[in-house]
Design a protein around this motif. Structure first.
Motif, PDB file in Angstrom:
ATOM      1  N   ASN A  99       0.691  -1.615  -0.061  1.00 37.57           N
ATOM      2  CA  ASN A  99      -0.113   0.373   0.255  1.00 37.57           C
ATOM      3  C   ASN A  99       1.068   0.889  -0.033  1.00 37.57           C
ATOM      4  N   SER A 100       1.961   0.962   0.832  1.00 38.75           N
ATOM      5  CA  SER A 100       3.069   2.174   0.807  1.00 38.75           C
ATOM      6  C   SER A 100       3.280   2.863  -0.502  1.00 38.75           C
ATOM      7  N   SER A 103       1.110   4.245  -2.861  1.00 40.67           N
ATOM      8  CA  SER A 103       0.546   5.207  -2.814  1.00 40.67           C
ATOM      9  C   SER A 103       2.060   6.599  -3.180  1.00 40.67           C
ATOM     10  N   CYS A 107       0.940   8.784  -6.336  1.00 36.76           N
ATOM     11  CA  CYS A 107       1.235  10.038  -5.950  1.00 36.76           C
ATOM     12  C   CYS A 107       2.357  11.050  -6.134  1.00 36.76           C
ATOM     13  N   VAL A 114      -3.997  13.186  -3.958  1.00 35.51           N
ATOM     14  CA  VAL A 114      -4.077  11.700  -2.945  1.00 35.51           C
ATOM     15  C   VAL A 114      -5.497  10.897  -3.441  1.00 35.51           C
ATOM     16  N   ALA A 117      -6.161   9.099  -6.043  1.00 35.37           N
ATOM     17  CA  ALA A 117      -4.948   7.605  -5.706  1.00 35.37           C
ATOM     18  C   ALA A 117      -6.218   6.946  -4.940  1.00 35.37           C
ATOM     19  N   ALA A 118      -6.024   7.388  -3.757  1.00 33.62           N
ATOM     20  CA  ALA A 118      -7.730   6.953  -2.765  1.00 33.62           C
ATOM     21  C   ALA A 118      -8.641   5.824  -3.352  1.00 33.62           C
ATOM     22  N   VAL A 128      -4.405   6.585   2.327  1.00 34.68           N
ATOM     23  CA  VAL A 128      -2.983   6.709   1.849  1.00 34.68           C
ATOM     24  C   VAL A 128      -2.201   8.153   1.771  1.00 34.68           C
ATOM     25  N   HIS A 129      -2.928   9.054   3.510  1.00 38.78           N
ATOM     26  CA  HIS A 129      -1.940   9.712   3.581  1.00 38.78           C
ATOM     27  C   HIS A 129      -0.488   9.453   4.553  1.00 38.78           C
ATOM     28  N   LEU A 132       1.874   7.131   2.671  1.00 40.50           N
ATOM     29  CA  LEU A 132       2.993   7.985   1.986  1.00 40.50           C
ATOM     30  C   LEU A 132       3.899   8.362   3.239  1.00 40.50           C
ATOM     31  N   THR A 149       0.663  16.076  -3.484  1.00 41.24           N
ATOM     32  CA  THR A 149      -0.352  15.475  -1.826  1.00 41.24           C
ATOM     33  C   THR A 149      -1.572  16.277  -1.822  1.00 41.24           C
TER      34      THR A 149
END
Length: 151
Positions: A99-100, A103, A107, A114, A117-118, A128-129, A132, A149
């Protein structure tokens, strides 16, 4: 048997889903895979999965998340170790949770906001944050070309 109007609406929903996501899935797969034939195979297999299981997917909590997982699976299935053209992309997936890495790729490398992407991955914006943030702690400057972002 479903009424004809329900079938047409469902077909229209799948067509809209494909039209919206095919280009985005292709950009993602292209960033992960070195060969154009592998990109096409991964994206086509993912969309075939979605089409074949469309009724089931419509009943799931996150259709986008289920199809994104299938795209990841298809990318892994056609890729070998170190398969991306860009070694920085390979490094992301070698060193980060998926997931990271996704992301960061979406992004920072592909320039998705963001929120987009989510939505594409079927995740909450906060997730997503968080992905990141994990990447920024684990990797100094994790491939930040094209960074966007905002939500």
């Amino acid at each position: 048997m479903r009424p004809r109007a329900a079938l047409a609406a469902t077909d229209l929903g799948y067509a809209a889903f494909t039209e919206r996501n095919h280009p985005r899935y292709t950009r993602y797969a292209h960033a992960r895979l070195a060969q154009a034939a592998h990109v096409t195979a991964a994206v086509n297999a993912t969309l075939m999965y979605a089409q074949e299981d469309w009724y089931w997917l419509l009943g799931q909590p996150s259709l986008a998340a289920d199809v994104w997982e299938e795209l990841r699976y298809q990318v892994r299935a056609v890729s070998g170790a170190g398969s991306a053209q860009d070694p920085d992309v390979n490094r992301l997936y070698d060193r980060l949770p998926e997931n990271s890495a996704d992301s960061v790729l979406l992004c920072h490398r592909l320039g998705f906001a963001v929120g987009e992407a989510a939505e594409l991955m079927g995740l909450e914006i906060a997730t997503v944050h968080a992905g990141l943030a994990v990447a920024h702690r684990a990797l100094p400057q994790p491939a930040e070309r094209g960074s966007r972002t905002h939500s």
